[in-house]
Each structure stands twice: as structure tokens, then as C-alpha cells.
Design an enzyme around this catalytic site. Structure first.
Site, PDB file in Angstrom:
ATOM      1  N   GLN A   1      26.304  86.487  19.923  1.00  0.00           N
ATOM      2  CA  GLN A   1      25.913  86.769  21.308  1.00  0.00           C
ATOM      3  C   GLN A   1      26.345  85.611  22.201  1.00  0.00           C
ATOM      4  O   GLN A   1      26.202  85.675  23.412  1.00  0.00           O
ATOM      5  CB  GLN A   1      24.394  86.923  21.393  1.00  0.00           C
ATOM      6  CG  GLN A   1      23.859  88.074  20.572  1.00  0.00           C
ATOM      7  CD  GLN A   1      22.336  88.014  20.482  1.00  0.00           C
ATOM      8  OE1 GLN A   1      21.636  88.559  21.312  1.00  0.00           O
ATOM      9  NE2 GLN A   1      21.827  87.347  19.471  1.00  0.00           N
TER      10      GLN A   1
ATOM     11  N   HIS B   1      28.934  89.618  23.567  1.00  0.00           N
ATOM     12  CA  HIS B   1      28.590  89.397  24.969  1.00  0.00           C
ATOM     13  C   HIS B   1      29.729  88.728  25.742  1.00  0.00           C
ATOM     14  O   HIS B   1      29.503  88.127  26.785  1.00  0.00           O
ATOM     15  CB  HIS B   1      27.314  88.558  25.081  1.00  0.00           C
ATOM     16  CG  HIS B   1      26.068  89.300  24.685  1.00  0.00           C
ATOM     17  ND1 HIS B   1      24.853  88.700  24.459  1.00  0.00           N
ATOM     18  CD2 HIS B   1      25.856  90.631  24.475  1.00  0.00           C
ATOM     19  CE1 HIS B   1      23.940  89.615  24.125  1.00  0.00           C
ATOM     20  NE2 HIS B   1      24.538  90.790  24.112  1.00  0.00           N
TER      21      HIS B   1
ATOM     22  N   CYS C   1      46.718  93.290  39.080  1.00  0.00           N
ATOM     23  CA  CYS C   1      46.786  94.161  40.266  1.00  0.00           C
ATOM     24  C   CYS C   1      46.813  93.396  41.581  1.00  0.00           C
ATOM     25  O   CYS C   1      46.981  93.987  42.649  1.00  0.00           O
ATOM     26  CB  CYS C   1      45.622  95.154  40.267  1.00  0.00           C
ATOM     27  SG  CYS C   1      44.008  94.377  40.581  1.00  0.00           S
TER      28      CYS C   1
HETATM   29  P1  OAD Z   1      17.398  82.818  23.263  1.00  0.00           P
HETATM   30  O1  OAD Z   1      17.426  81.583  24.127  1.00  0.00           O
HETATM   31  O2  OAD Z   1      16.635  83.991  23.748  1.00  0.00           O
HETATM   32  O3  OAD Z   1      16.782  82.436  21.845  1.00  0.00           O
HETATM   33  C1  OAD Z   1      17.227  81.336  21.129  1.00  0.00           C
HETATM   34  C2  OAD Z   1      16.494  81.316  19.791  1.00  0.00           C
HETATM   35  O4  OAD Z   1      17.015  80.229  19.053  1.00  0.00           O
HETATM   36  C3  OAD Z   1      14.970  81.115  19.887  1.00  0.00           C
HETATM   37  O5  OAD Z   1      14.317  82.060  19.038  1.00  0.00           O
HETATM   38  C4  OAD Z   1      14.758  79.697  19.376  1.00  0.00           C
HETATM   39  O6  OAD Z   1      13.556  79.558  18.618  1.00  0.00           O
HETATM   40  C5  OAD Z   1      15.944  79.525  18.459  1.00  0.00           C
HETATM   41  N1  OAD Z   1      16.390  78.133  18.323  1.00  0.00           N
HETATM   42  C6  OAD Z   1      16.381  77.143  19.242  1.00  0.00           C
HETATM   43  N2  OAD Z   1      16.880  76.012  18.735  1.00  0.00           N
HETATM   44  C7  OAD Z   1      17.234  76.288  17.448  1.00  0.00           C
HETATM   45  C8  OAD Z   1      17.807  75.521  16.383  1.00  0.00           C
HETATM   46  N3  OAD Z   1      18.131  74.261  16.533  1.00  0.00           N
HETATM   47  N4  OAD Z   1      18.032  76.164  15.207  1.00  0.00           N
HETATM   48  C9  OAD Z   1      17.697  77.458  15.032  1.00  0.00           C
HETATM   49  N5  OAD Z   1      17.157  78.217  15.984  1.00  0.00           N
HETATM   50  C10 OAD Z   1      16.929  77.652  17.179  1.00  0.00           C
HETATM   51  O7  OAD Z   1      18.912  83.177  22.945  1.00  0.00           O
HETATM   52  P2  OAD Z   1      19.556  84.532  22.381  1.00  0.00           P
HETATM   53  O8  OAD Z   1      18.611  85.223  21.480  1.00  0.00           O
HETATM   54  O9  OAD Z   1      20.898  84.186  21.898  1.00  0.00           O
HETATM   55  O10 OAD Z   1      22.895  87.489  26.989  1.00  0.00           O
HETATM   56  O11 OAD Z   1      19.709  85.368  23.706  1.00  0.00           O
HETATM   57  C11 OAD Z   1      20.319  86.618  23.662  1.00  0.00           C
HETATM   58  C12 OAD Z   1      21.033  86.927  24.947  1.00  0.00           C
HETATM   59  O12 OAD Z   1      20.193  86.736  26.071  1.00  0.00           O
HETATM   60  C13 OAD Z   1      22.198  86.022  25.248  1.00  0.00           C
HETATM   61  O13 OAD Z   1      23.379  86.367  24.578  1.00  0.00           O
HETATM   62  C14 OAD Z   1      22.368  86.180  26.718  1.00  0.00           C
HETATM   63  C15 OAD Z   1      20.932  86.053  27.114  1.00  0.00           C
HETATM   64  O14 OAD Z   1      20.606  86.499  28.332  1.00  0.00           O
HETATM   65  C16 OAD Z   1      23.725  87.687  28.015  1.00  0.00           C
HETATM   66  O15 OAD Z   1      24.140  86.778  28.706  1.00  0.00           O
HETATM   67  C17 OAD Z   1      24.087  89.116  28.215  1.00  0.00           C
END
Ligand code: OAD
Length: 231
Positions: free
Chosen positions: A88, A106, A136
Site C-alpha cells: 500500500q 495505491h 495530450c
Molecule cells: P497506517 O498508518 O494506518 O498503519 C500503520 C500500521 O503500522 C499501524 O498498525 C502501526 O501499529 C504499524 N507500525 C508502526 N510502526 C511499525 C513498525 N516499526 N513495525 C511494524 N509495524 C509498525 O498505515 P496503512 O495501514 O499502510 O492510502 O494505511 C493504509 C492506507 O491508508 C495507505 O496506503 C494510505 C492511507 O491513507 C492511500 O493513500 C490511498
């Protein structure tokens, strides 16, 4: 040959210095997510949105892959594993660590897209509203990033690969954003084993066969060592 589909989220890049999305109050680098990650936000203030992604692109360029990215590339290089990384994330840290089979569901900070003609090209270091599309000629350029209310890329292929996998692993994602958050259920329905590696239990933690908590830079290399040792 074990077929492994790996979903990654912002948590895998956190230890490379790239901030996650939901760390505080629904803000993303001091902006409301809806202002910088929706087509409506872009239509309202394209200059702001371009500045925002220009800064994210510069930060991604300055960051380095961490041991979690490297471990996934090592697993892919192993002849006993067929690995697909579905990320993502819009950074390129998986590729810079050596992963080759990567889907950016994404989109990517390093791509530009014309919203008038759908032409795609490599993003320059800094994009701005007055840029013209090389296809374009219209001033309709945007980052090639999938925003909220838009369809993620390559969904058909992702679902096909997921259904045919032996193992689905979710790393560093909060499980808040669909369709990625639903992959664990899709996998489980097809009898695919599921594993979560995340700092905290995610929204869908209980749906995984196994969930391990800790930093990705520790958990992922540890898990890869177990896989490589188990052949
Ligand atoms: P989030 O910021 O929602 O979640 C990040 C996750 O990583 C959380 O559950 C944290 O606990 C975990 N985390 C943080 N530090 C970590 C570490 N060192 N090791 C392991 N885990 C860790 O990010 P995503 O789930 O990626 O979409 O978010 C999904 C989507 O929401 C993104 O791709 C983006 C966003 O809006 C778009 O831009 C369309």
C-alpha cells in the site's frame, strides 16, 4: 515451492523514517487526510496537494530500506519460495531492497498521471499545477497515487494470486483501509494460512491464524530466517 503473498503498509517503512498515516489524530504530516488524499482535495487546492507529494517524494528518496525490506527481498531470491509483495506504500523501498515482484496497489510517488487522458510517465522531482501532460499537452497532471474513493490498481491479479497462495502475510498495516483490509478474509475463505506481523494488534488481528507483535525490522527478518531454515 511455497507461494507467499505479502501485504505491506506504512509500518514496514516506519523504521526507515517515513511516518505512518494514523500515528496521530487522523493527520498525515500535519494535513487532514481528506485534504491531501482525495480527488476532491486535489480539485480544491492542486498546488497544496502537489507540494505535499513533492515533500513525500523527497523524503522517500532520502530514506533507506530497513532490515524488513531486505529480508523480504531475500525470501523472494530463495528458490523454494514464490513471493509477491503487494504494497500500500507509495515509496520505492521494496524495490531498492531488491524485491522484484511488487505491486503498488495505491500507486507510486515516482509516477505521474494525466487525469485528462490517463497517460503515465515518471514523475519529475517536483510537480506543479501548471505542468503539461507529455501525451495530450493539457494542464491535467497529478501524482499517480490512488486516493480515497478511487479503485486500487491490479485488484484482479491480487485476488487471483491471493486465492492461489499457500500463505498470506500482512506486515505493518492498521487494517483500516479496504480493499486491502479484507485480504485476510479473502485468503482465509480459500483455506490460505494467514499471518500478521505488526507493532500493535491491527483492526483485523483476530482474523489471522497467527498474529505477532513487534517492530518490523525485528519480526520480519526473524520470520524469514524461520522460513529459510525450514526447508
Ligand atoms: P497506517 O498508518 O494506518 O498503519 C500503520 C500500521 O503500522 C499501524 O498498525 C502501526 O501499529 C504499524 N507500525 C508502526 N510502526 C511499525 C513498525 N516499526 N513495525 C511494524 N509495524 C509498525 O498505515 P496503512 O495501514 O499502510 O492510502 O494505511 C493504509 C492506507 O491508508 C495507505 O496506503 C494510505 C492511507 O491513507 C492511500 O493513500 C490511498
Amino acid at each position: 515451492m511455497a507461494k507467499v503473498v505479502i501485504l505491506t503498509g506504512a509500518g514496514i517503512s516506519a523504521e526507515s523514517g517515513i511516518r505512518t498515516f494514523r500515528a496521530s489524530d487522523g493527520l498525515w504530516e500535519e494535513h487532514r487526510i481528506m485534504d491531501v488524499a482525495t480527488p476532491e482535495g486535489f480539485a480544491r487546492d492542486p498546488a497544496l496537494v502537489h507540494r505535499f507529494y513533492n515533500a513525500r517524494r523527497a523524503a522517500a528518496r532520502a530514506a533507506q530500506p530497513n532490515p524488513a525490506h531486505v529480508a523480504l527481498a531475500e525470501l523472494e531470491a530463495d528458490p523454494g519460495h514464490e513471493v509477491l509483495v503487494v504494497t500500500q506504500n507509495v515509496d520505492d523501498l521494496h524495490e531498492r531492497a531488491g524485491s522484484q515482484n511488487v505491486i503498488h496497489m495505491h500507486g507510486s510517488l515516482f509516477g505521474a498521471l494525466c487525469h485528462a487522458c490517463d497517460h503515465r510517465w515518471p514523475a519529475p522531482e517536483a510537480m506543479q499545477p501548471q505542468d503539461t501532460c507529455p501525451g495530450c499537452g493539457r494542464k491535467a497532471t497529478r501524482p499517480d497515487i490512488v486516493w480515497f474513493n478511487e479503485m486500487p490498481y491490479q485488484m484482479d491479479r491480487i485476488i487471483r494470486e491471493l486465492e492461489a497462495a499457500d500463505l498470506f502475510v500482512s506486515i505493518g498495516t492498521s487494517g483500516n483501509v479496504y480493499p486491502a483490509a479484507g485480504f485476510v478474509q479473502d485468503a482465509a475463505m480459500c483455506g490460505v494460512e494467514t499471518l500478521e506481523l505488526n507493532l500493535d494488534p491491527s483492526a483485523g488481528s483476530t482474523m489471522f491464524d497467527t498474529s505477532r507483535q513487534g517492530p518490523a525490522s525485528v519480526l520480519v527478518p526473524q520470520w524469514v530466517r524461520e522460513r529459510l531454515g525450514s526447508r
